[in-house]
Design a protein around this motif. Structure first.
Motif, PDB file in Angstrom:
ATOM      1  N   GLU A 143       0.835   4.063  -3.032  1.00  0.00           N
ATOM      2  CA  GLU A 143       0.592   5.481  -2.734  1.00  0.00           C
ATOM      3  C   GLU A 143       1.784   6.326  -3.183  1.00  0.00           C
ATOM      4  O   GLU A 143       1.611   7.436  -3.708  1.00  0.00           O
ATOM      5  CB  GLU A 143       0.307   5.652  -1.234  1.00  0.00           C
ATOM      6  N   ASP A 146      -0.638  -7.019   1.799  1.00  0.00           N
ATOM      7  CA  ASP A 146       0.136  -5.769   1.884  1.00  0.00           C
ATOM      8  C   ASP A 146       1.589  -5.999   2.285  1.00  0.00           C
ATOM      9  O   ASP A 146       2.490  -5.361   1.769  1.00  0.00           O
ATOM     10  CB  ASP A 146      -0.531  -4.825   2.893  1.00  0.00           C
ATOM     11  N   THR A 157      -3.936  -6.136   5.720  1.00  0.00           N
ATOM     12  CA  THR A 157      -4.384  -5.138   4.747  1.00  0.00           C
ATOM     13  C   THR A 157      -4.181  -5.759   3.371  1.00  0.00           C
ATOM     14  O   THR A 157      -3.192  -6.465   3.158  1.00  0.00           O
ATOM     15  CB  THR A 157      -3.529  -3.856   4.862  1.00  0.00           C
ATOM     16  N   SER A 189       0.845  -1.205   0.000  1.00  0.00           N
ATOM     17  CA  SER A 189       0.000   0.000   0.000  1.00  0.00           C
ATOM     18  C   SER A 189       0.881   1.256   0.000  1.00  0.00           C
ATOM     19  O   SER A 189       0.593   2.225  -0.703  1.00  0.00           O
ATOM     20  CB  SER A 189      -0.973   0.004   1.178  1.00  0.00           C
ATOM     21  N   VAL A 215      -7.126   0.097  -1.450  1.00  0.00           N
ATOM     22  CA  VAL A 215      -6.579  -0.587  -0.266  1.00  0.00           C
ATOM     23  C   VAL A 215      -7.715  -0.861   0.725  1.00  0.00           C
ATOM     24  O   VAL A 215      -8.552   0.015   0.976  1.00  0.00           O
ATOM     25  CB  VAL A 215      -5.491   0.289   0.404  1.00  0.00           C
ATOM     26  N   VAL A 236      -4.250  -5.033  -0.974  1.00  0.00           N
ATOM     27  CA  VAL A 236      -4.287  -4.100  -2.097  1.00  0.00           C
ATOM     28  C   VAL A 236      -4.963  -4.832  -3.246  1.00  0.00           C
ATOM     29  O   VAL A 236      -4.560  -5.949  -3.596  1.00  0.00           O
ATOM     30  CB  VAL A 236      -2.860  -3.669  -2.508  1.00  0.00           C
TER      31      VAL A 236
END
Length: 415
Positions: free
Chosen positions: A108, A145, A181, A104, A122, A183
């Motif tokens: 970004e 992630d 997490t 992530s 995300v 993506v």
């Protein structure tokens, strides 16, 4: 110089083999090393995550340069600790290694600095992730992630596969904290290739391109692995593609990392895909790729110790490459990337002048070297043409007595 290589895989064996060619190396160490590395370096029984143990060893043995292979110690801050102790290390800091450590963060970062990559979103909530998949449809890509040993990426060809991947990562915790997490990215169509570079601050020195094959079986079938073989350079990548990748991807990334206060020193690896709109980034790694390193370093004409030293000193290493092709095929344990047996004696190989064997998951037991991982070793060859290099590799493999305990792909470098 006394040089220490941290790691135990094929990538590290390849680095050791290249360092062993240097007249500048008096003592070469590897921690913890493997069954093949011990032939060229002194293997030291220190785990790659035992950072304080590695620091003590480097001090006690007057190590002049440490080269870190795997991603986990990088993300644990090994470079920071070595630098704090006044020890010279070729590796990115923990802050810079986040480019690989968090997908992530990487996405970004690319969005912020206009580095070409796939559209993405995300998620930490499984229901929100599933709603997004329902909207976008398939094929679609789901990534854990964090660091998942190269296995935390699911290319879902159907919505059902994508929804299952979300459940596996966010509900069943298949990748533990690495998958807390996810993506979710658009699926990009095209051929993949890897471009690695030696980087120090805003100085970027690219290597030759390579293509890795992730699927376990021939014709890119079966589950994703850490890589079943590779070749270099990649014939379908043009000079125009290379210039674009260098300027719009590697250089922008090095410059952006300085602006972020995460100045990068080490190996920057861009996993790229050739789309109809030019190369785009699939992922970044912050270390030598595996198995790409095993086919790229044999083509390097320079003394690798001098390259590391020049890059750290802010000098241009003036990289020179053989005008040849290199192919490597991985011999893996039956069952990989799932469960497999260990402790099986490895086959013996008759090597020619331009062929080589790189050990990955092996260890010494008594007088024999046995399997100790999923990817056991890599058979490689150099030749003037890609097809000839591939032929030489397969001749080595076909003449070895390979039991049902192992398998390899029959199509690497033949596409």
């Amino acid at each position: 110089m006394n040089v220490l290589v941290v790691g135990r895989g094929g990538r590290e064996h390849s680095i050791v083999m290249k360092l062993a060619e240097s007249d500048q190396v008096s003592n070469l160490y590897a921690a913890p090393g493997n069954g093949g590395i011990q032939e060229q370096a002194v293997c030291v029984n220190i785990d790659e995550m035992d950072i304080e143990g590695l620091i003590d060893f480097a001090k006690e043995n007057a190590v002049d340069l440490t080269v870190v292979g795997p991603e986990n110690p990088l993300n644990a801050g090994i470079a920071d600790r070595f630098q704090e102790e006044g020890l010279r290390v070729f590796a990115p800091t923990k802050e810079a290694a986040l480019l690989e450590g968090s997908k992530s963060f990487a996405k970004e970062f690319m969005k912020k600095y206009d580095v070409p990559t796939a559209d993405y979103a995300v998620f930490t909530d499984p229901q929100e992730a599933k709603t997004y998949i329902e909207e976008k449809g398939a094929p679609i890509v789901i990534k854990a992630d964090g660091l998942a040993a190269g296995k935390g990426v699911i290319v879902a060809l159907t919505k059902e596969e994508a929804l299952q991947a979300v459940d596996d990562m966010l509900v069943s915790k298949a990748f533990a904290g690495a998958g807390a997490t996810v993506v979710i990215e658009e699926f990009l169509e095209g051929k993949e290739f890897s471009l690695m570079a030696f980087v120090h601050g805003n100085q970027v020195f690219p290597m030759v391109t390579a293509r890795d094959h992730k699927r376990a079986f021939d014709n890119d079938q079966g589950p994703n692995t850490g890589g079943m073989g590779a070749f270099a350079p990649v014939p379908d990548v043009t000079q125009e593609h290379l210039d674009f990748s260098m300027e719009q991807i590697l250089q922008k990334t090095a410059d952006g990392m300085i602006k972020e206060g995460r100045t990068f020193t080490g190996i920057l690896y861009a996993g790229l895909i050739m789309t109809s709109n030019g190369p785009k980034v699939i992922e970044f790694n912050t270390r030598f790729g595996d198995p790409e390193t095993q086919v790229v370093l044999p083509l390097l004409k320079n003394d690798l110790v001098q390259v590391f030293t020049d890059v750290l000193d802010g000098k241009n290493p003036n990289l020179r490459w053989e005008d040849q092709a290199c192919v490597g095929v991985v011999l893996a344990s039956a069952g990989y990337p799932g469960s497999y047996e260990k402790g099986i004696p490895i086959p013996e190989f008759n090597q020619g002048e331009n062929t080589f064997i790189v050990h990955a998951g092996t260890k010494q037991t008594g007088t024999s070297i046995v399997s100790d991982g999923g990817r056991v070793l890599l058979a490689g060859a150099k030749a003037d043409e890609l097809a000839a290099a591939a032929q030489s590799v397969y001749e080595i493999l076909e003449h070895a007595t390979i039991t049902e305990a192992f398998f390899y792909r029959k199509d690497i470098g033949k596409q």
